[in-house]
Structure formats: C-alpha cells, structure tokens
Motif scaffolding. Sequence first.
Motif, mmCIF file in Angstrom:
data_model
loop_
_atom_site.group_PDB
_atom_site.id
_atom_site.type_symbol
_atom_site.label_atom_id
_atom_site.label_comp_id
_atom_site.label_asym_id
_atom_site.label_seq_id
_atom_site.Cartn_x
_atom_site.Cartn_y
_atom_site.Cartn_z
ATOM 1 N N ASN A 86 0.821 -1.215 0.000
ATOM 2 C CA ASN A 86 0.000 0.000 0.000
ATOM 3 C C ASN A 86 0.853 1.263 0.000
ATOM 4 N N TYR A 87 2.058 1.167 0.576
ATOM 5 C CA TYR A 87 2.949 2.327 0.710
ATOM 6 C C TYR A 87 4.359 1.871 0.361
ATOM 7 N N ILE A 88 5.152 2.791 -0.221
ATOM 8 C CA ILE A 88 6.589 2.532 -0.353
ATOM 9 C C ILE A 88 7.329 3.723 0.261
ATOM 10 N N ILE A 89 8.202 3.404 1.205
ATOM 11 C CA ILE A 89 9.084 4.409 1.810
ATOM 12 C C ILE A 89 10.387 4.340 1.027
ATOM 13 N N VAL A 90 10.774 5.455 0.400
ATOM 14 C CA VAL A 90 11.903 5.378 -0.535
ATOM 15 C C VAL A 90 12.857 6.562 -0.385
ATOM 16 N N ALA A 91 14.151 6.254 -0.456
ATOM 17 C CA ALA A 91 15.175 7.288 -0.600
ATOM 18 C C ALA A 91 15.580 7.254 -2.072
ATOM 19 N N ALA A 92 14.984 8.110 -2.864
ATOM 20 C CA ALA A 92 15.223 8.089 -4.319
ATOM 21 C C ALA A 92 16.681 8.425 -4.612
ATOM 22 N N VAL A 93 17.336 7.603 -5.425
ATOM 23 C CA VAL A 93 18.777 7.802 -5.646
ATOM 24 C C VAL A 93 19.094 8.838 -6.725
ATOM 25 N N ASP A 94 18.062 9.358 -7.385
ATOM 26 C CA ASP A 94 18.296 10.394 -8.409
ATOM 27 C C ASP A 94 17.054 11.282 -8.452
ATOM 28 N N ILE A 170 21.804 13.852 -6.955
ATOM 29 C CA ILE A 170 21.146 13.360 -5.743
ATOM 30 C C ILE A 170 20.799 14.577 -4.885
ATOM 31 N N ALA A 171 19.506 14.715 -4.564
ATOM 32 C CA ALA A 171 19.041 15.920 -3.866
ATOM 33 C C ALA A 171 19.819 16.143 -2.567
ATOM 34 N N SER A 172 19.969 15.113 -1.775
ATOM 35 C CA SER A 172 20.571 15.269 -0.441
ATOM 36 C C SER A 172 21.979 15.863 -0.529
ATOM 37 N N VAL A 173 22.867 15.162 -1.199
ATOM 38 C CA VAL A 173 24.267 15.592 -1.199
ATOM 39 C C VAL A 173 24.487 16.871 -2.012
ATOM 40 N N GLU A 174 23.697 17.049 -3.062
ATOM 41 C CA GLU A 174 23.891 18.258 -3.871
ATOM 42 C C GLU A 174 23.453 19.498 -3.070
ATOM 43 N N GLN A 175 22.406 19.345 -2.265
ATOM 44 C CA GLN A 175 21.997 20.474 -1.411
ATOM 45 C C GLN A 175 23.082 20.795 -0.381
ATOM 46 N N ARG A 176 23.763 19.747 0.101
ATOM 47 C CA ARG A 176 24.854 19.978 1.061
ATOM 48 C C ARG A 176 25.962 20.802 0.410
ATOM 49 N N VAL A 177 26.302 20.438 -0.840
ATOM 50 C CA VAL A 177 27.346 21.167 -1.568
ATOM 51 C C VAL A 177 26.930 22.630 -1.746
ATOM 52 N N GLN A 178 25.683 22.816 -2.147
ATOM 53 C CA GLN A 178 25.186 24.195 -2.361
ATOM 54 C C GLN A 178 25.231 25.002 -1.072
ATOM 55 N N GLY A 179 24.725 24.396 0.009
ATOM 56 C CA GLY A 179 24.694 25.086 1.303
ATOM 57 C C GLY A 179 26.095 25.430 1.778
ATOM 58 N N PHE A 180 27.026 24.509 1.531
ATOM 59 C CA PHE A 180 28.424 24.710 1.931
ATOM 60 C C PHE A 180 29.016 25.899 1.179
ATOM 61 N N LYS A 181 28.855 25.876 -0.160
ATOM 62 C CA LYS A 181 29.436 26.947 -0.985
ATOM 63 C C LYS A 181 28.824 28.306 -0.644
ATOM 64 N N GLU A 182 27.506 28.315 -0.486
ATOM 65 C CA GLU A 182 26.825 29.590 -0.202
ATOM 66 C C GLU A 182 27.298 30.192 1.120
ATOM 67 N N LYS A 183 27.442 29.347 2.124
ATOM 68 C CA LYS A 183 27.875 29.842 3.443
ATOM 69 C C LYS A 183 29.289 30.417 3.349
ATOM 70 N N MET A 184 30.177 29.687 2.656
ATOM 71 C CA MET A 184 31.561 30.175 2.513
ATOM 72 C C MET A 184 31.584 31.511 1.780
ATOM 73 N N ALA A 185 30.826 31.579 0.674
ATOM 74 C CA ALA A 185 30.831 32.810 -0.133
ATOM 75 C C ALA A 185 30.306 33.988 0.690
ATOM 76 N N LYS A 186 29.306 33.729 1.535
ATOM 77 C CA LYS A 186 28.660 34.817 2.276
ATOM 78 C C LYS A 186 29.504 35.267 3.472
ATOM 79 N N ASP A 187 29.998 34.298 4.245
ATOM 80 C CA ASP A 187 30.597 34.653 5.547
ATOM 81 C C ASP A 187 32.114 34.495 5.625
#
Length: 327
Positions: A86-94, A170-187
């Motif tokens: 009835n349900y699928i719990i999924v960590a989509a890989v792409d 991959i949403a998870s790790v790519e968001q981490r990269v973005q967040g990392f770069k943005e923080k460095m650039a800003k602060d």
Amino acid sequence: MLRKFALYTIAAVALAISPSVASAQSKIKIGFLPGVVDPFYQVMQLGVEKAAKDLGVEVITQIPPTWGVAAQTPLLDAMVARGDLNYIIVAAVDSNQMIGPLQAAHNAGIKIVGVDTFIGNGDYANGPVTFPMTYIGSDNKTGGGIAAQALAKSIGGKGAVYINSVSPNIASVEQRVQGFKEKMAKDYPDVKVIGPDYNDDDMNKASQQTAAVIERNPNLAGVFGSNVFSAQGAGNAVVNAGLGGKVQVVAYDATKDAIELMGKGEVSMALAQKPFDMGYMAVMFAAADAAGVTSLPRRVETGFAIIDKQNVKDPAAARFIYQVPGK
Ligand code: T6T
C-alpha cells in the motif's frame, strides 16, 4: 468530578476508535527501499522496524547493493509487481531519473513516502512533482552551511578547502554542496573552495580524488566529505598523506569510523543526521494515512546533532552516532 468524567469520556472514545485504527494499520503492507547498504540506512532501517513493531504493520525491505538508478529501479518495479503493497518508503537515488519509476508505482495505487532524498525540487505541496505524500529528512542546505562554518572556524577563517561529494543528481548531497558553498561565499571570503569532485558513492574513488587534490594544493587547509563514503575516502587520503590533524576534515554523517578519527584529532566535526527518526516517522505517516489522518505535513525536517571533540563523550550527543547492533 468533571475531570473524572472527562477522563472516562477520553477512555471511551479511545476504546471506540482503536479497533478501526488498529485494523486499518494491520491491513497495510509497506515497502522500504533505501539508497544503498551503509550505516546511515542501517540505522534508518532500525527506525522502520521499530515503528512497524510498535504499530503492528508489515514491512518488506529491499536494499540496493550499489548506489544508482540501475540498481534501485528493478527493486522498485519488483515491489510494485508484488501487488500487495500500500505504501513505499523510498530514498530516491536520483532526483530526476527516479520520478518516472515512482510515478508508475503511484499510478499502480501505492502511496509514496520520501525519506532522506527527494525527487523534483522537494516541494510536494507546490512544486513540479506533487504525488509523493511527504518528504521526511534533513534540511541538507542548512546542513551544508553548518559544515562550512565548522570547517572555516577550524582553519582560522582562511585558506583553501576541498569538497568531495557523490553526484550532482542526488538531492541530499547536492543540497549539502550548495549550502556549503553559499555559506563560505557569504561569511568567509578568505576561504577558497575547490571542487566538488564526485565519487559515485565509492570510497576508494573519493580517496584517490582527494589525494590528487592534496598533491596539487600542498597548502590545502580543509576537506568536506558530503556523506559516509565521501568523508571516509577523503579522511583516509588526508591520513595517508601524513596530514592528519593538519588538514581539517569535516564529515557529513556520524559513523563510528568518523568518530574514531575524531578521537585521533583527524576529524574536527561530524554532522549526525537522524536516520532512525526518518524511518520511524515514515512508517507512522503511512499508518496514520491508512487510519484516515488527512493533515499530515508534506515536509518534515528531522534536524541534526553536531558532534565534535567537546561533546563526543556526552551521551546527549553520542546517542546520535550511527550505531548498528553487532556491527
Ligand atoms: O548521507 C547519507 C544520505 O543522507 C545520502 O542521501 C546518501 O549518503 C548517505 O546514505 C551516507 O552514505
């Protein structure tokens, strides 16, 4: 007297509704399809199994042996083909390529609960992809920012740092990269960011890539590994180059290996996600939906625990280190 009456009323209502809730739950069958075999998903599986036991629902787990669409899609298709989930719990890989296969599962009448990673842009209320019930996981952009801040502070706010990650898809790790770069650039304008390199979730590749970067940048000050295998591979390369403790390493994911390296002064911070919570809540959401709950949130952020030298021995922080019994 009034209080007593109220208590009796609550008890009577609970008695009246509990059989229907219990039967709705016991009738459902849930598929659990994580990304790959790693300590993060093993802890998530513990959460899934605990909730299944607590709620009395059946869960069928399939774990892809390697990371990628080619490994996850056939397992998903097989779950759909069973005809009893009835349900699928999924960590989509792409985030894009898994939309089609998951849409097919949804079209077959299976409700999709996303954990850890999302498809589309993750906004299941107003975004381009709205069929998944919910996303339960980390706010990875914020997590990437926390990692950047920790790394910048550990190198005194200046120098070159390197990002090793898994894949831009991959949403998870790519968001981490973005967040990392943005923080460095800003602060941290005096920190230069090198990379990311993408290792396809292969620790040896992460190690080779990091070794090459160290070779080209003898003054490298720090490294950010965006998940278990990136951090392990990058950390190994730093240690193998004899730079443990000199080149600071920040690890996303709090594995026992990362914590061991912290003990030797080779990892300065590990960011623990809450995979147990993700798994437990995903099963709860499915059971609640089956019982008729209509106001489940479309996004649940599970938060982090920051683990460093100061608090690593404190049980309040150490409980978030990814521990799998017998491993
Ligand atoms: O970091 C986790 C997970 O959040 C990510 O989506 C993929 O990698 C891990 O499973 C760790 O290996």
